[in-house]
Design an enzyme around this catalytic site. Structure first.
Site, PDB file in Angstrom:
ATOM      1  N   ASP A  57       0.847  -1.186   0.000  1.00 20.03           N
ATOM      2  CA  ASP A  57       0.000   0.000   0.000  1.00 20.03           C
ATOM      3  C   ASP A  57       0.892   1.248   0.000  1.00 20.03           C
ATOM      4  O   ASP A  57       2.093   1.177   0.284  1.00 20.03           O
ATOM      5  CB  ASP A  57      -0.885  -0.021   1.250  1.00 20.03           C
ATOM      6  CG  ASP A  57      -2.145   0.814   1.095  1.00 20.03           C
ATOM      7  OD1 ASP A  57      -2.313   1.471   0.051  1.00 20.03           O
ATOM      8  OD2 ASP A  57      -2.976   0.802   2.026  1.00 20.03           O
TER       9      ASP A  57
ATOM     10  N   GLU B 168       2.852   4.716  -4.303  1.00 20.15           N
ATOM     11  CA  GLU B 168       2.932   5.507  -5.543  1.00 20.15           C
ATOM     12  C   GLU B 168       4.291   6.202  -5.732  1.00 20.15           C
ATOM     13  O   GLU B 168       4.640   6.394  -6.915  1.00 20.15           O
ATOM     14  CB  GLU B 168       1.794   6.540  -5.567  1.00 20.15           C
ATOM     15  CG  GLU B 168       0.424   5.949  -5.792  1.00 20.15           C
ATOM     16  CD  GLU B 168      -0.078   5.131  -4.599  1.00 20.15           C
ATOM     17  OE1 GLU B 168      -0.769   4.131  -4.825  1.00 20.15           O
ATOM     18  OE2 GLU B 168       0.243   5.489  -3.455  1.00 20.15           O
TER      19      GLU B 168
ATOM     20  N   ASP C 179      -8.935   2.988  -2.874  1.00 19.37           N
ATOM     21  CA  ASP C 179     -10.010   3.526  -2.023  1.00 19.37           C
ATOM     22  C   ASP C 179     -11.221   3.953  -2.854  1.00 19.37           C
ATOM     23  O   ASP C 179     -11.542   5.140  -2.985  1.00 19.37           O
ATOM     24  CB  ASP C 179      -9.485   4.712  -1.215  1.00 19.37           C
ATOM     25  CG  ASP C 179      -8.335   4.323  -0.309  1.00 19.37           C
ATOM     26  OD1 ASP C 179      -8.107   3.118  -0.130  1.00 19.37           O
ATOM     27  OD2 ASP C 179      -7.648   5.232   0.191  1.00 19.37           O
TER      28      ASP C 179
END
Length: 782
Positions: A440, A443, A519
């Site tokens: 997670d 990026e 999300d």
């Protein structure tokens, strides 16, 4: 910075971290002001006129007055071309050094002073000004790339470039990674920069966590996949074409790609969709094979809080007879949000818990974030500093951002030494009893109160020894983290297939695992976006993905939750998940009616597990996604190309989820052939539309006539066959998983034939025809 930036920062990370986010944003701005080259005067350039051509392996080099173009047809049928001396490697997308040139491809003169490369599956025609046409062997143009244009700094540095292309007026665009709008990509601008949207997203939000410069284009004349192999920030502008309604004045579809840097090089592959994805997988790597348990139902929540809560949730599933295969622990199980740690007060005996769950057939999956708390004395931080693992700025200082643990530093996964160090850290996770890993925030994310929520663009990266900055490394950060985790797990637990899925990634990420939606917003638009993401990612070569069932942040109505749950039961990654601020996601929290219908969906998923196992092995062998658009086997059918609310699960099933509130019936578009509605066993003939019931208890699912599916019966594996249409045959493949290791199982091929009033199923192999070794259940025979 404006007020909206601060509000977003507080909403996402809380008021306690908002001040740090403001400081981090100002720090990022200062670092880039000092470390990024200033953009000065530029000069534009085009290729100019063709001067000569030199044959070479698989094609050759065509020289223009101001540039050169290298073309190479590979033995797998893919075509590479690169401008200004660009070659296929080095590339983060390719598996190894890439395929060998095809010795049969020939470079020869074309009309008007141009050149062409002729191969078995494709012809590439280059005009004297540098336009490149991709044609079928019959000469039909699938794509025309206009001469490119470069803007180069007068005093040197990184140049930017633009490439425009035209496709047929009837063509439809798909791909570009994980996009919430789609799967068909309408007119608009799509950014190629992996981005945390900073909250829940819905259709129309772009970009998201996982972008790729991969286009799949489907037209009457054929299908092609176009991949621009550059990792820099860019923008794709798409414009669908228009046909002249019989006037003969069609307007071509258009694609414009603008990149901030990197080589102008690309790959294109043509053919039916299955062949295109097979070629893509041979180029970028076979998809990782998940362990069989990862094809079951997985339950997650940010905020389980303690071992006692995990046990309570698991007991709830068991007491209600609900299948459960994995439980995911989010960052709240960490000690002060620090990666590779455990909160010993709330999880005092985590290995014992993991072992107890495993005895019941349930695995534990751990979240893993890349950022490391910048705290001397923290073992991960100290170990990383000892091997110089962290990203530095242009002056040589470790770059700091703000994430859940506070001030943090970031490993440079573009360095082999750092990947090896990071991969070794998973030993701690394995010792805690975790069987899978969920990457997670990669990026990567920094909670900047304004500006981009990521590292400074001037941050320095190794880039496999070439050296460069975050402008080039950003989009492959998550991909390289996935590689580090996957390779580390291969060394630490060599007898088991790693299970890993990642929020961010890039082309080729399927080699290491899958992904999920991130999300996604709770709401009916979020439900629709869930399907778009899975379909689009599959067409980019990432077959294993799925959404947060119920949406990440919010409280779904019982109806919305159930419809999302029913969709998730037919997607590769079937996971319920929610944030700490959202309502619960356990099926019994939505009332007795929802519980019973959710149980039916779970039991059907369990019944279909052998089919999902077969699809996972086929994806590894062929690159074909589990979840496919309905036009997969008939891309020439324009009505199917525009169908976005229905999908194929393998070749045998068609799933029509309910995506609107209050619907108890829905229209389903069927491809050609006979299809059986699996609940009523009523037969329908395609192509065309049918109106079917969709009560709250189920979503419509159809089986292809003649299909042979492996399913789980009362006594083990069974074959379920659907009666072929009169005068037709059918069949199916079965690949039984040999465990969670690396043994390659046999592929069994079955054929179904209608013989009078009965259906016969036989196994056909190298040794001839034989009777199936499994019980056969015939359905749809009336």
């Amino acid at each position: 910075m404006d007020g909206r930036d601060l509000v977003r920062s507080v909403r996402v990370i809380g008021s306690g971290r908002a001040a740090r986010g403001v400081r981090a944003a100002w720090r990022r701005r200062r670092i880039d002001a000092a470390g990024l080259p200033r953009r000065g005067p530029e000069r534009a350039r085009v290729p100019g006129q063709v001067e000569r051509a030199e044959p070479g392996p698989g094609g050759g080099v065509i020289r223009f007055s101001r540039s050169e173009l290298r073309i190479m047809v590979a033995v797998n049928g893919a075509v590479f071309w690169g401008w200004d001396g660009a070659t296929p490697g080095p590339s983060y997308a390719l598996a190894g050094s890439g395929p060998e040139p095809d010795p049969r491809a020939v470079l020869e003169p074309d009309k008007d002073g141009g050149w062409r490369v002729v191969a078995e599956r494709v012809t590439v025609v280059v005009s004297r000004h540098g336009a490149v046409e991709v044609c079928t062997p019959g000469g039909v143009v699938l794509r025309r790339e206009l001469p490119p244009r470069w803007w180069e700094p007068v005093e040197g540095g990184v140049g930017r470039w633009m490439q425009r292309a035209e496709v047929a007026a009837d063509a439809r665009f798909f791909g570009l990674g994980g996009r919430a709008s789609g799967p068909r990509l309408r007119d608009g601008s799509y950014r190629l920069w992996n981005t945390d949207p900073g909250g829940s997203f819905a259709p129309g939000d772009d970009p998201l966590y996982l972008t790729m410069p991969v286009q799949l284009v489907v037209a009457d004349a054929g299908t092609h996949l176009m991949f621009y192999d550059t990792t820099w920030d860019g923008t794709v502008v798409l414009r669908e074409g228009e046909e002249g309604a019989g006037s003969g004045h069609d307007r071509a579809g258009r694609c414009e790609l603008r990149m901030d840097g990197g080589p102008l090089r690309c790959w294109v592959m043509v053919g039916p969709p299955a062949r295109v994805l097979l070629t893509w997988a041979s180029l970028t790597g076979a998809p990782a094979l998940p362990p069989a348990w990862a094809l079951g139902h997985q339950h997650a929540r940010w905020g389980f809080g303690s071992e006692q809560e995990v046990r309570r949730i698991v007991a709830g599933y068991q007491e209600r007879g609900l299948p459960l295969d994995a439980v995911h622990l989010d960052i709240d199980h960490y000690d002060d949000h620090r990666v590779f740690t455990v909160d010993r007060e709330r999880f005092p005996k985590l290995p014992v818990l993991a072992e107890e769950l495993r005895r019941d057939g349930i695995r534990l999956v751990s979240v893993v974030d890349p950022a490391v708390k910048a705290a001397p004395g923290d073992p991960v931080y100290d170990g990383g500093m000892a091997v110089d693992a962290f990203v530095r700025d242009a002056s040589g200082r470790p770059v700091r951002g703000v994430v859940w643990a506070g001030e943090s530093v970031y490993p440079d996964f573009t360095h082999p030494r750092v990947r090896q160090w990071w991969g070794g850290l998973y030993e701690e996770r394995l010792e805690q009893g975790f069987a899978g890993f969920w990457h997670d925030m990669n990026e990567p994310v920094s909670f900047n109160a304004f500006g981009e929520p990521t590292l400074p663009r001037s941050a320095r990266h190794a880039l496999e020894g070439r050296g460069g900055d975050h402008r080039e490394a950003h989009n492959v950060y998550g991909l390289c983290m996935a590689r580090a985790g996957y390779e580390g797990l291969r060394e630490l637990a060599p007898q088991e297939r790693p299970f890993l899925f990642t929020r961010s990634g890039w082309a080729g990420m399927q080699r290491y695992g899958g992904t999920w939606s991130g999300d996604v917003a709770t709401g009916w638009p979020g439900l629709r976006a869930s399907l778009s993401l899975v379909l689009g990612l599959g067409l980019c070569g990432v077959p294993y993905s799925g959404p947060d069932v119920g949406g990440f942040d919010g409280s779904p109505s019982p109806e919305l939750y159930l419809r999302w749950f029913q969709l998730g039961a037919y997607l590769p990654l079937f996971r319920t998940h929610a944030s700490t601020r959202a309502g619960r996601r356990e099926p019994w929290e939505f009332g007795s009616e929802v519980l019973e219908h959710a149980r039916a969906a779970l039991l059907e998923r369990r019944r279909l597990l052998p089919y999902f196992v077969t699809l996972s092995h086929l994806a590894r062998r062929t690159g074909g996604p589990y979840v496919r658009p309905v036009w997969w086997n008939a891309p020439e059918d324009r009505a199917l190309r525009d169908c976005e609310d229905t999908f194929l699960l393998g070749d045998s099933l068609l799933v029509a989820p309910v995506l609107e509130a209050g619907a108890d019936r829905r229209v389903v578009r069927l491809p050609r052939g006979r299809w059986y509605e699996t609940t009523t066993e009523r037969a329908y003939e395609g192509p065309g539309q049918v109106l079917v019931d969709a009560p709250l208890s189920r979503i419509p699912v159809f089986a292809r006539a003649g299909a042979v599916l492996p399913v789980r019966g009362d006594t083990g594996l069974e074959l379920e066959t659907w009666a072929p249409a009169p005068g037709r045959t059918g069949g199916g493949l079965v690949i039984r998983d040999a465990g969670d290791g690396w043994d390659v199982p046999e592929m069994e091929r079955y054929v179904s034939r209608r013989q009078g009033g009965r259906v016969a199923v036989t196994r056909e192999g190298e040794d001839g025809v034989s009777e199936p070794g499994w019980p056969v259940r015939v359905r749809g025979l009336r």
